[in-house]
Structure formats: C-alpha cells, structure tokens
Design a protein around this motif. Sequence first.
Motif, mmCIF file in Angstrom:
data_model
loop_
_atom_site.group_PDB
_atom_site.id
_atom_site.type_symbol
_atom_site.label_atom_id
_atom_site.label_comp_id
_atom_site.label_asym_id
_atom_site.label_seq_id
_atom_site.Cartn_x
_atom_site.Cartn_y
_atom_site.Cartn_z
ATOM 1 N N GLU A 146 -27.613 71.926 44.940
ATOM 2 C CA GLU A 146 -27.966 70.256 45.072
ATOM 3 C C GLU A 146 -28.901 70.370 45.358
ATOM 4 O OE1 GLU A 146 -24.761 68.192 46.229
ATOM 5 O OE2 GLU A 146 -23.243 69.052 45.619
ATOM 6 N N ARG A 147 -29.994 71.488 45.870
ATOM 7 C CA ARG A 147 -31.005 70.690 46.097
ATOM 8 C C ARG A 147 -31.873 71.649 45.899
ATOM 9 N NH1 ARG A 147 -30.575 65.970 45.491
ATOM 10 N NH2 ARG A 147 -29.911 65.120 47.016
ATOM 11 N N PRO A 148 -32.799 72.005 46.184
ATOM 12 C CA PRO A 148 -34.530 73.006 45.755
ATOM 13 C C PRO A 148 -34.128 73.521 47.171
ATOM 14 C CG PRO A 148 -35.118 70.783 46.221
ATOM 15 C CD PRO A 148 -33.688 70.954 46.302
ATOM 16 N N ALA A 149 -35.563 75.561 47.096
ATOM 17 C CA ALA A 149 -34.932 75.936 47.718
ATOM 18 C C ALA A 149 -36.176 75.631 49.359
ATOM 19 C CB ALA A 149 -35.779 77.247 47.642
ATOM 20 N N ALA A 150 -37.355 74.764 48.235
ATOM 21 C CA ALA A 150 -38.276 73.812 49.478
ATOM 22 C C ALA A 150 -37.072 73.193 50.576
ATOM 23 C CB ALA A 150 -38.951 72.946 49.075
ATOM 24 N N GLN A 157 -35.500 75.713 58.914
ATOM 25 C CA GLN A 157 -36.827 75.763 60.115
ATOM 26 C C GLN A 157 -36.248 74.709 61.081
ATOM 27 O OE1 GLN A 157 -39.753 74.175 56.980
ATOM 28 N NE2 GLN A 157 -40.917 74.889 58.921
ATOM 29 N N LYS A 158 -35.178 74.044 61.244
ATOM 30 C CA LYS A 158 -34.545 73.192 61.767
ATOM 31 C C LYS A 158 -33.585 73.850 63.083
ATOM 32 C CE LYS A 158 -33.829 68.659 59.358
ATOM 33 N NZ LYS A 158 -32.769 67.839 59.218
ATOM 34 N N LEU A 159 -32.800 74.811 62.224
ATOM 35 C CA LEU A 159 -31.870 75.659 63.122
ATOM 36 C C LEU A 159 -32.718 76.328 64.230
ATOM 37 C CD1 LEU A 159 -29.216 76.376 59.997
ATOM 38 C CD2 LEU A 159 -29.392 74.198 61.987
ATOM 39 N N GLY A 215 -31.060 83.964 67.448
ATOM 40 C CA GLY A 215 -32.070 85.211 68.232
ATOM 41 C C GLY A 215 -32.220 86.694 66.314
ATOM 42 N N LEU A 216 -30.937 86.822 66.462
ATOM 43 C CA LEU A 216 -30.213 87.673 65.613
ATOM 44 C C LEU A 216 -30.937 87.931 64.330
ATOM 45 C CD1 LEU A 216 -29.172 91.342 65.679
ATOM 46 C CD2 LEU A 216 -27.253 90.035 64.831
ATOM 47 N N GLU A 217 -30.312 86.675 63.979
ATOM 48 C CA GLU A 217 -30.935 86.334 62.539
ATOM 49 C C GLU A 217 -32.929 85.491 62.419
ATOM 50 O OE1 GLU A 217 -28.838 85.832 59.815
ATOM 51 O OE2 GLU A 217 -28.072 86.361 61.831
ATOM 52 N N LYS A 218 -33.388 85.490 63.683
ATOM 53 C CA LYS A 218 -34.327 85.489 63.350
ATOM 54 C C LYS A 218 -35.099 87.253 63.076
ATOM 55 C CE LYS A 218 -36.162 81.362 66.241
ATOM 56 N NZ LYS A 218 -36.117 80.790 67.432
ATOM 57 N N GLN A 219 -34.591 88.100 63.493
ATOM 58 C CA GLN A 219 -34.816 89.085 63.973
ATOM 59 C C GLN A 219 -34.147 90.267 62.198
ATOM 60 O OE1 GLN A 219 -32.879 90.358 67.548
ATOM 61 N NE2 GLN A 219 -35.070 91.248 67.839
ATOM 62 N N THR A 220 -33.213 89.443 61.844
ATOM 63 C CA THR A 220 -32.410 90.039 60.561
ATOM 64 C C THR A 220 -32.440 89.572 59.550
ATOM 65 O OG1 THR A 220 -30.845 90.066 61.930
ATOM 66 C CG2 THR A 220 -32.056 92.171 61.942
ATOM 67 N N ASN A 221 -32.615 88.443 58.865
ATOM 68 C CA ASN A 221 -31.893 87.285 58.139
ATOM 69 C C ASN A 221 -33.343 86.878 57.470
ATOM 70 O OD1 ASN A 221 -31.901 85.587 56.055
ATOM 71 N ND2 ASN A 221 -29.415 84.681 57.683
ATOM 72 N N TYR A 223 -34.489 84.985 55.288
ATOM 73 C CA TYR A 223 -34.522 83.816 55.071
ATOM 74 C C TYR A 223 -34.977 82.995 56.286
ATOM 75 C CZ TYR A 223 -31.441 84.767 50.887
ATOM 76 O OH TYR A 223 -31.098 84.845 49.949
ATOM 77 N N MET A 224 -35.233 83.703 57.456
ATOM 78 C CA MET A 224 -35.807 83.367 58.589
ATOM 79 C C MET A 224 -37.497 84.098 59.324
ATOM 80 S SD MET A 224 -33.163 82.057 61.764
ATOM 81 C CE MET A 224 -31.870 80.978 61.171
ATOM 82 N N ARG A 225 -37.258 84.430 57.936
ATOM 83 C CA ARG A 225 -38.666 85.657 58.066
ATOM 84 C C ARG A 225 -39.773 85.594 57.184
ATOM 85 N NH1 ARG A 225 -38.661 89.689 61.122
ATOM 86 N NH2 ARG A 225 -38.919 91.604 59.168
ATOM 87 N N VAL A 226 -39.633 84.428 56.427
ATOM 88 C CA VAL A 226 -40.459 84.987 55.513
ATOM 89 C C VAL A 226 -41.993 85.116 55.708
ATOM 90 C CG1 VAL A 226 -38.339 82.636 54.299
ATOM 91 C CG2 VAL A 226 -40.461 81.561 55.558
ATOM 92 N N ALA A 227 -42.029 84.506 57.666
ATOM 93 C CA ALA A 227 -43.615 84.834 57.389
ATOM 94 C C ALA A 227 -44.417 86.125 57.693
ATOM 95 C CB ALA A 227 -43.727 83.202 58.855
ATOM 96 N N ASP A 228 -43.184 86.951 57.653
ATOM 97 C CA ASP A 228 -43.246 88.040 58.039
ATOM 98 C C ASP A 228 -44.358 89.117 57.150
ATOM 99 O OD1 ASP A 228 -42.467 90.268 59.740
ATOM 100 O OD2 ASP A 228 -41.749 91.292 57.693
ATOM 101 N N ALA A 229 -45.892 89.792 57.499
ATOM 102 C CA ALA A 229 -46.504 90.389 56.752
ATOM 103 C C ALA A 229 -45.622 91.293 55.763
ATOM 104 C CB ALA A 229 -47.739 90.783 57.407
ATOM 105 N N ALA A 230 -44.771 92.570 56.659
ATOM 106 C CA ALA A 230 -44.240 93.146 55.453
ATOM 107 C C ALA A 230 -43.351 92.720 54.295
ATOM 108 C CB ALA A 230 -43.238 93.720 56.163
ATOM 109 N N ILE A 231 -42.671 91.611 54.537
ATOM 110 C CA ILE A 231 -41.785 90.947 53.849
ATOM 111 C C ILE A 231 -42.635 90.182 52.272
ATOM 112 C CG2 ILE A 231 -40.188 89.254 52.981
ATOM 113 C CD1 ILE A 231 -38.593 89.788 55.387
ATOM 114 N N ARG A 232 -43.499 89.573 52.998
ATOM 115 C CA ARG A 232 -44.877 89.194 51.866
ATOM 116 C C ARG A 232 -45.267 90.021 50.924
ATOM 117 N NH1 ARG A 232 -47.263 84.072 52.387
ATOM 118 N NH2 ARG A 232 -45.684 82.933 53.770
ATOM 119 N N THR A 233 -45.702 91.132 51.045
ATOM 120 C CA THR A 233 -46.270 92.027 50.932
ATOM 121 C C THR A 233 -45.734 92.778 49.836
ATOM 122 O OG1 THR A 233 -47.743 92.938 52.662
ATOM 123 C CG2 THR A 233 -47.382 94.273 51.023
#
Length: 256
Positions: A146-150, A157-159, A215-221, A223-233
């Motif tokens: 019902e809502r876009p990815a943005a 970001q809240k969570l 904390g574990l999600e920040k390391q492995t999820n 969707y929480m790691r969109v700023a990670d350079a390796a994922i972006r590349t």
Amino acid sequence: MKPLEIEVFLCRSDNFGVLLHDSETGNTVSIDAPEEAPIIGALNRRGWTLTHIFTTHHHHDHVEANLSLKEKFGCEINGPHDEAIAIPGIDRSSADGDEFEFSGHRVQVIATPGHTAGHICYYLPDDGLLFAADTLFAMGCGRLFERPAADMWKSFQKLMTLPDETKVYFGHEYTLSNARFALTVDPENEVLKKRAVEVDTLRNEGRFTIPTTIGLEKQTNPYMRVADAAIRTHLGLADAADEDVFAEIRTRKDKF
C-alpha cells in the motif's frame, strides 16, 4: 516490576502468535490475532486469560480472530489510527508517537507505513521489546502493498534508531527464505553467512527463529544496510540514493 512473560507459537501456516503476560496483574495481551484456536491453546497451556489485543495492521491473517476472542474474553482491542475502520472490534486507536501503559509497562507506538498504509509497531522501551509484525522481519521486510519503497525506508530508519539490544518479534516465519535471499545481495558478509547457517540448523530442528535484535539486523538485514558500499557495488548502484537501493532490493526479493 517483574519482566513480562512471553509465549510464542505458530498460527495458520507461518504466522507467529505472541502473548505477553504480566504476572502481577494477570493481564495478557495478544500481538495481533491470526487464528483463534492456537491462541486459546496457548492461553490454556499457560493458564492465562486474554485481556488485550494489540493490532498492527488490517490484513486478515492478523485480525481474523479479533471478534471471536473479544466475544469470548471481553478483551480490549487497540489498533492503528489510520486503519481503525478496517480493524474488527477496535476499542481505541493509536497513532505515531502515542504512548500508553500495559500493566505499568510503557508502550510506544511507531507508525511504519509500507506493508500497509497505516501499519504500526509497538515498542516497550523499558522492556527492550519491539513488536514489528509485517514491517521488519529477520533479514527481511514486508512486501509493499500500500505504500512505496521510499515510505518503507523511512519506517526502517525509525526502527534503526532503537537500541541495538532491542528484541524484535516479527509476524511470520520467513527467516530461511530471507537469509537465502540476503546472501544474493550481500554475498561477502561473514556475519550473514554465519547467521544463514544457524537459521538453517534451527529450521531443520523445527525451532523458531524469533526473536531477533535491532543490532543483529543492522549487521545482516540488507534493507538496513543500503549504505553499505559492497552491497551498492554488487547491485550496480554505487551512487544511488538510499531509498533507491532499498527499492531495488525489495524488487529483487519480489522476484526471488
């Protein structure tokens, strides 16, 4: 104040049922109400009486038992303000930033639109508990109906601002599939590789993968790691906006 007791069980095919019980008052809340029989079974196992339902969103597999449980127990139903009209048996609604008490335990409401337009999460800051339903899964996020990815990215970001040790209870046992997908997006992540093996073992043994932690999600999820350079590349999105990387990951998961 004694810690809340928590009972986790399966409803339907892959929904998690979650009960919170305060031993001092005897009050018991069900996080959503996916299916009547398993919820009553869990209550009977523990000798608890249902007093509240905290509804996160309007989807049928989260509200199916609202009315039958309310008729049986007279429980109070809280639900999202923006979906109040679609929540069966609702007694009161909560919006982003609202706070109330459950047996002396603070409950903060976080609006997390994405999966549905009015989805909310329940956060108990003094207990370190987050009930995220279909917004945040272990190594995943809810499908965007019902809502876009943005919008979902803003919800994430809240969570992500919550303390790392916060325990996260989510709505479905999707973790094995989420881990396998996450490895296609973040293949060099050693923490993720280890976690994927652990999840595979848990599921092979018939054990649940709930709860996770922020904390574990920040390391492995991913969707929480969109700023990670390796994922972006890996995605070919080195210079893209965070919300665009998030959207690409969700699109790939839809096709996975």
